[in-house]
Design a protein around this motif. Structure first.
Motif, PDB file in Angstrom:
ATOM      1  N   LYS A 160       1.665   8.249   4.863  1.00 30.61           N
ATOM      2  CA  LYS A 160       2.534   7.247   4.739  1.00 30.61           C
ATOM      3  C   LYS A 160       3.932   7.595   5.133  1.00 30.61           C
ATOM      4  O   LYS A 160       4.772   6.958   5.950  1.00 30.61           O
ATOM      5  CB  LYS A 160       2.419   6.572   3.435  1.00 30.61           C
ATOM      6  CG  LYS A 160       1.135   5.849   3.043  1.00 30.61           C
ATOM      7  CD  LYS A 160       1.500   5.076   1.764  1.00 30.61           C
ATOM      8  CE  LYS A 160       0.195   4.534   1.118  1.00 30.61           C
ATOM      9  NZ  LYS A 160      -0.409   3.548   2.180  1.00 30.61           N
ATOM     10  N   ARG A 161       4.191   8.901   4.513  1.00 33.06           N
ATOM     11  CA  ARG A 161       5.553   9.626   5.074  1.00 33.06           C
ATOM     12  C   ARG A 161       5.547  10.116   6.489  1.00 33.06           C
ATOM     13  O   ARG A 161       6.568   9.936   7.179  1.00 33.06           O
ATOM     14  CB  ARG A 161       5.742  10.745   4.068  1.00 33.06           C
ATOM     15  CG  ARG A 161       6.086  10.503   2.469  1.00 33.06           C
ATOM     16  CD  ARG A 161       6.696  11.454   1.823  1.00 33.06           C
ATOM     17  NE  ARG A 161       5.956  12.587   1.776  1.00 33.06           N
ATOM     18  CZ  ARG A 161       4.709  12.857   1.006  1.00 33.06           C
ATOM     19  NH1 ARG A 161       4.432  12.050   0.333  1.00 33.06           N
ATOM     20  NH2 ARG A 161       4.057  14.260   0.931  1.00 33.06           N
ATOM     21  N   GLU A 163       3.974   8.587   8.706  1.00 30.42           N
ATOM     22  CA  GLU A 163       3.988   7.300   9.576  1.00 30.42           C
ATOM     23  C   GLU A 163       5.588   6.798   9.792  1.00 30.42           C
ATOM     24  O   GLU A 163       5.785   6.629  10.948  1.00 30.42           O
ATOM     25  CB  GLU A 163       3.214   6.226   9.191  1.00 30.42           C
ATOM     26  CG  GLU A 163       3.176   5.031   9.805  1.00 30.42           C
ATOM     27  CD  GLU A 163       2.278   3.873   9.206  1.00 30.42           C
ATOM     28  OE1 GLU A 163       2.645   2.777   9.355  1.00 30.42           O
ATOM     29  OE2 GLU A 163       1.360   4.195   8.375  1.00 30.42           O
ATOM     30  N   GLU A 164       6.250   7.218   8.633  1.00 26.56           N
ATOM     31  CA  GLU A 164       7.737   6.555   8.661  1.00 26.56           C
ATOM     32  C   GLU A 164       8.397   7.736   9.626  1.00 26.56           C
ATOM     33  O   GLU A 164       9.389   7.457   9.906  1.00 26.56           O
ATOM     34  CB  GLU A 164       8.017   6.544   7.443  1.00 26.56           C
ATOM     35  CG  GLU A 164       7.523   5.408   6.757  1.00 26.56           C
ATOM     36  CD  GLU A 164       7.396   3.949   7.605  1.00 26.56           C
ATOM     37  OE1 GLU A 164       8.397   3.942   8.350  1.00 26.56           O
ATOM     38  OE2 GLU A 164       6.487   3.590   7.690  1.00 26.56           O
ATOM     39  N   ASN A 200      12.413   2.878   4.517  1.00 25.02           N
ATOM     40  CA  ASN A 200      11.020   2.676   5.094  1.00 25.02           C
ATOM     41  C   ASN A 200      10.034   3.647   4.254  1.00 25.02           C
ATOM     42  O   ASN A 200       8.811   3.167   3.773  1.00 25.02           O
ATOM     43  CB  ASN A 200      11.060   2.962   6.503  1.00 25.02           C
ATOM     44  CG  ASN A 200      11.699   2.087   7.182  1.00 25.02           C
ATOM     45  OD1 ASN A 200      11.994   1.016   6.749  1.00 25.02           O
ATOM     46  ND2 ASN A 200      11.738   2.444   8.550  1.00 25.02           N
ATOM     47  N   ARG A 203       9.493   2.366   0.522  1.00 27.15           N
ATOM     48  CA  ARG A 203       8.678   1.036   0.677  1.00 27.15           C
ATOM     49  C   ARG A 203       7.149   1.306   1.049  1.00 27.15           C
ATOM     50  O   ARG A 203       6.334   0.655   0.534  1.00 27.15           O
ATOM     51  CB  ARG A 203       9.475  -0.026   1.694  1.00 27.15           C
ATOM     52  CG  ARG A 203      10.578  -0.635   1.303  1.00 27.15           C
ATOM     53  CD  ARG A 203      11.050  -1.756   1.937  1.00 27.15           C
ATOM     54  NE  ARG A 203      11.392  -1.321   3.521  1.00 27.15           N
ATOM     55  CZ  ARG A 203      12.744  -0.961   3.892  1.00 27.15           C
ATOM     56  NH1 ARG A 203      13.570  -1.177   2.930  1.00 27.15           N
ATOM     57  NH2 ARG A 203      12.880  -0.686   5.299  1.00 27.15           N
ATOM     58  N   LYS A 204       7.010   2.289   1.765  1.00 26.54           N
ATOM     59  CA  LYS A 204       5.592   2.525   2.236  1.00 26.54           C
ATOM     60  C   LYS A 204       5.001   3.084   1.096  1.00 26.54           C
ATOM     61  O   LYS A 204       3.848   2.837   0.981  1.00 26.54           O
ATOM     62  CB  LYS A 204       5.717   3.412   3.468  1.00 26.54           C
ATOM     63  CG  LYS A 204       4.323   3.228   4.256  1.00 26.54           C
ATOM     64  CD  LYS A 204       4.264   1.884   4.794  1.00 26.54           C
ATOM     65  CE  LYS A 204       2.875   1.666   5.583  1.00 26.54           C
ATOM     66  NZ  LYS A 204       2.971   2.372   7.055  1.00 26.54           N
ATOM     67  N   ASN A 208       3.325  -0.019   0.111  1.00 30.71           N
ATOM     68  CA  ASN A 208       2.442   0.117   1.191  1.00 30.71           C
ATOM     69  C   ASN A 208       2.762  -0.851   2.540  1.00 30.71           C
ATOM     70  O   ASN A 208       1.794  -1.420   3.338  1.00 30.71           O
ATOM     71  CB  ASN A 208       1.035  -0.337   1.003  1.00 30.71           C
ATOM     72  CG  ASN A 208      -0.044   0.295   1.795  1.00 30.71           C
ATOM     73  OD1 ASN A 208       0.331   1.259   2.658  1.00 30.71           O
ATOM     74  ND2 ASN A 208      -1.204  -0.191   1.948  1.00 30.71           N
ATOM     75  N   ARG A 209       4.121  -0.985   2.674  1.00 27.07           N
ATOM     76  CA  ARG A 209       4.456  -1.680   3.819  1.00 27.07           C
ATOM     77  C   ARG A 209       5.888  -1.181   4.209  1.00 27.07           C
ATOM     78  O   ARG A 209       6.769  -0.845   3.375  1.00 27.07           O
ATOM     79  CB  ARG A 209       4.722  -3.464   3.274  1.00 27.07           C
ATOM     80  CG  ARG A 209       5.854  -3.551   2.351  1.00 27.07           C
ATOM     81  CD  ARG A 209       5.883  -5.103   2.143  1.00 27.07           C
ATOM     82  NE  ARG A 209       4.569  -5.914   1.583  1.00 27.07           N
ATOM     83  CZ  ARG A 209       4.650  -7.181   1.603  1.00 27.07           C
ATOM     84  NH1 ARG A 209       5.830  -7.722   1.937  1.00 27.07           N
ATOM     85  NH2 ARG A 209       3.594  -7.817   1.056  1.00 27.07           N
ATOM     86  N   ARG A 210       6.228  -1.276   5.619  1.00 25.79           N
ATOM     87  CA  ARG A 210       7.656  -0.900   5.972  1.00 25.79           C
ATOM     88  C   ARG A 210       8.576  -1.991   5.943  1.00 25.79           C
ATOM     89  O   ARG A 210       9.667  -1.807   5.660  1.00 25.79           O
ATOM     90  CB  ARG A 210       7.281  -0.576   7.537  1.00 25.79           C
ATOM     91  CG  ARG A 210       8.735  -0.136   8.096  1.00 25.79           C
ATOM     92  CD  ARG A 210       8.617   0.135   9.443  1.00 25.79           C
ATOM     93  NE  ARG A 210       7.434   1.187   9.840  1.00 25.79           N
ATOM     94  CZ  ARG A 210       6.687   1.527  10.889  1.00 25.79           C
ATOM     95  NH1 ARG A 210       6.696   0.509  11.831  1.00 25.79           N
ATOM     96  NH2 ARG A 210       5.979   2.513  10.653  1.00 25.79           N
ATOM     97  N   ASP A 300      -1.180   2.740  -3.180  1.00 26.05           N
ATOM     98  CA  ASP A 300       0.165   3.013  -3.179  1.00 26.05           C
ATOM     99  C   ASP A 300       0.719   3.352  -4.719  1.00 26.05           C
ATOM    100  O   ASP A 300      -0.038   3.339  -5.488  1.00 26.05           O
ATOM    101  CB  ASP A 300       1.184   2.125  -2.465  1.00 26.05           C
ATOM    102  CG  ASP A 300       0.931   0.550  -3.066  1.00 26.05           C
ATOM    103  OD1 ASP A 300       0.640   0.630  -4.168  1.00 26.05           O
ATOM    104  OD2 ASP A 300       0.871  -0.332  -2.301  1.00 26.05           O
TER     105      ASP A 300
END
Length: 551
Positions: A160-161, A163-164, A200, A203-204, A208-210, A300
């Motif tokens: 997740k990190r 991805e951001e 971001n 939040r992710k 689990n959402r940007r 998450d």
């Protein structure tokens, strides 16, 4: 003026009451033994009766926090006492004295004050950062350390990190592509980029959402995300501000500073985005059968908090506790990394040798055919030194969060009364000329240990500056904060060439501290890609990407 009159009137009334009560108890006090031991408070301004130095604090123009901090910096002792109402506020700018407080006497300094800002952000002191010393704090500390912020959980959320981090590079690259310039050069607001990357990421990891809404096609924040981040800025500023009613609670109903009104608005905005997601998720988890819950995998950190149960299968955390901790995680993850990176970039574009050395390190360790990964960060010691130097020289706030003494203690031969608010001066420690050579110069080399192959840490255990603090009340998320800070700086340096724009923005270094709900101007820099086009992550929703190799 009205506030000063009210304070003086309150002072007069309290004096009359105090005088009357002292006459009634005079005979009783004669029979009590008087301690012969000296009780010398740290140096500081002479206080008024009852209200202390509140009138002076209210009357000053500018930062109240910096006004308090200057007393500690002005004394050779490195410690000062400013009485506000009946509260002794102890400001510390000496690392040795800071260590006495947070190491030698850590157990006595493990509480937090009852403040308006803490009450709102923690839904009545339910979260780990804001709860005073007691069962609630111990419960939440155990939950966060054992279940949420442990290394295994952070590793689980690595993708997740990542991805951001990819979205960060894609977003800045898209600004260059959409500039209309053949050289793909544009100007960006570095503060917005850094804050929204941090927003971001958390939040992710939590939701689990940007995006709360649809976001922008270029990967940037939409209105909802901008409103969410702006509210966190306001809340963080209020947490770090000096509010009169925190020292004279009888005046809180008047909201003389206007802080409570702003806090209500900002926290309501955060709750408007957080609460529906949390309520829906809790209902989803608690409506399924126990045997299914035991095999369901969290997606998450919100799921982790909800899924915690005791030996009887009952939820460990209430709905209010979950919501309070979610708010706290969001607030804690955004400010420190973004502020450090913004300042590091500003200093580096002004010192091209520093900038070149940092970029050369990334090219040597990572190369130009792939983007920096978290597994690379431990080898980027000069990048880490730049981040560490930014924490030292340009802290996010004048002070760390207050520690409250739960008993009388003696520190460096000074008497610290029970209930004192102890504040470590981030500015005073980080710029202490007795500790640092050329303290006002941005010099990452000072943090390099050429005899060691170990990775440079952003935490400072000797309290020569404050990044994530230390002791029982030290930030439990320092590992996450370190990864976010170094990744943000490394990706921006690897992916882009940075320079001051033709017309240099008016950036005031001396007033870049969050306090009293004021910020200096954000950093605006010229940016252009420095890698081949195929290295940059592509967002399919963004249709104006330029398929062009740039060296």
């Amino acid at each position: 003026m009205v506030l000063l009159v009210l304070l003086l009137a309150t002072n007069l009334v309290c004096l009359l009451i105090n005088t009357r009560l002292s006459h009634k108890t005079k005979s009783k006090s004669k029979s009590k033994p008087i301690s012969s031991s000296p009780k010398t408070l740290p140096p500081g301004p002479a206080p008024w009766p009852i209200v202390g130095s509140l009138p002076e604090m209210v009357r000053i123009k500018g930062s109240r926090a910096q006004w308090v901090s200057r007393f500690a910096e002005a004394t050779d002792a490195g410690i000062a006492c400013v009485r506000l109402g009946n509260v002794h506020v102890i400001a510390v700018s000496s690392p040795d004295i800071a260590l006495e407080f947070l190491k030698t006497h850590d157990a006595a300094m493990a509480s937090r004050p009852i403040t308006m800002a803490n009450q709102y952000t923690s839904r009545g002191f339910l979260s780990v950062f804001s709860a005073p010393m007691g069962p609630q704090w111990r419960k939440m500390r155990r939950v966060m350390a054992s279940n949420v912020l442990k290394s295994a959980t952070l590793q689980w959320l690595l993708n997740k990190r990542l991805e951001e981090a990819d979205n960060l590079v894609s977003y800045v690259y898209n600004q260059c592509c959409n500039s209309g310039d053949d050289f793909m050069s544009t100007v960006v607001n570095v503060r917005d980029v850094a804050w929204h990357y941090s927003g971001n990421v958390i939040r992710k990891m939590v939701f689990n959402r940007r995006y709360f809404g649809d976001g922008r096609k270029d990967g940037g924040p939409g209105f909802e995300e901008e409103e969410h981040v702006e509210s966190t800025r306001t809340i963080l500023a209020l947490i770090n501000a000096f509010c009169v009613s925190d020292y004279m609670p009888c005046l809180r109903w008047l909201d003389l500073d206007g802080h409570e009104k702003l806090m209500k608005q900002a926290i309501n905005t955060l709750n408007r985005y957080h609460d529906p997601i949390i309520d829906e998720r809790i209902n989803g988890w608690r409506s399924i059968k126990d045997e299914i819950v035991s095999t369901r995998n969290p997606s998450d950190l919100l799921d982790v908090l909800i899924a915690l149960t005791d030996d009887n299968g009952k939820p460990i955390l209430s709905v209010e506790e979950i919501k309070a901790e979610v708010t706290e995680m969001v607030l804690a993850a955004i400010d420190n990394p973004s502020n450090a990176v913004e300042w590091a970039l500003f200093e580096m574009v002004r010192q091209q040798k520093v900038l070149k050395r940092a970029v050369d390190e990334i090219d040597r360790v990572v190369g130009k055919d792939r983007l920096v990964q978290e597994s690379d960060l431990s080898q980027l010691n000069y990048i880490r030194a730049c981040a560490r130097e930014a924490f030292r020289l340009h802290p996010i706030a004048t002070f760390n969060l207050p520690h409250v003494s739960i008993s009388d203690i003696i520190i460096s031969d000074y008497f610290i009364p029970k209930g004192s608010h102890v504040l470590l001066s981030r500015v005073g420690l980080g710029r202490n000329p007795q500790v640092w050579d050329e303290p006002l110069r941005f010099k990452p080399e000072r943090h390099l240990n050429y005899d060691s192959v170990k990775s440079i840490q952003l935490v400072e255990p000797d309290l020569r500056f404050v990044s994530f603090s230390t002791g029982r009340r030290g930030c439990p998320g320092f590992e996450l904060g370190t990864e976010m800070t170094v990744m943000l700086l490394a990706r921006l340096l690897q992916g882009f060439n940075w320079s001051l724009p033709p017309v240099t923005p008016n950036v005031d270094q001396s007033s870049f501290y969050v306090d009293d709900i004021s910020n200096s101007r954000p950093l605006i820099l010229q940016v252009e890609p420095r890698l081949a086009a195929h290295v940059y992550p592509r967002d399919r929703r963004f249709t104006k990407l330029v398929n062009k190799n740039l060296i």
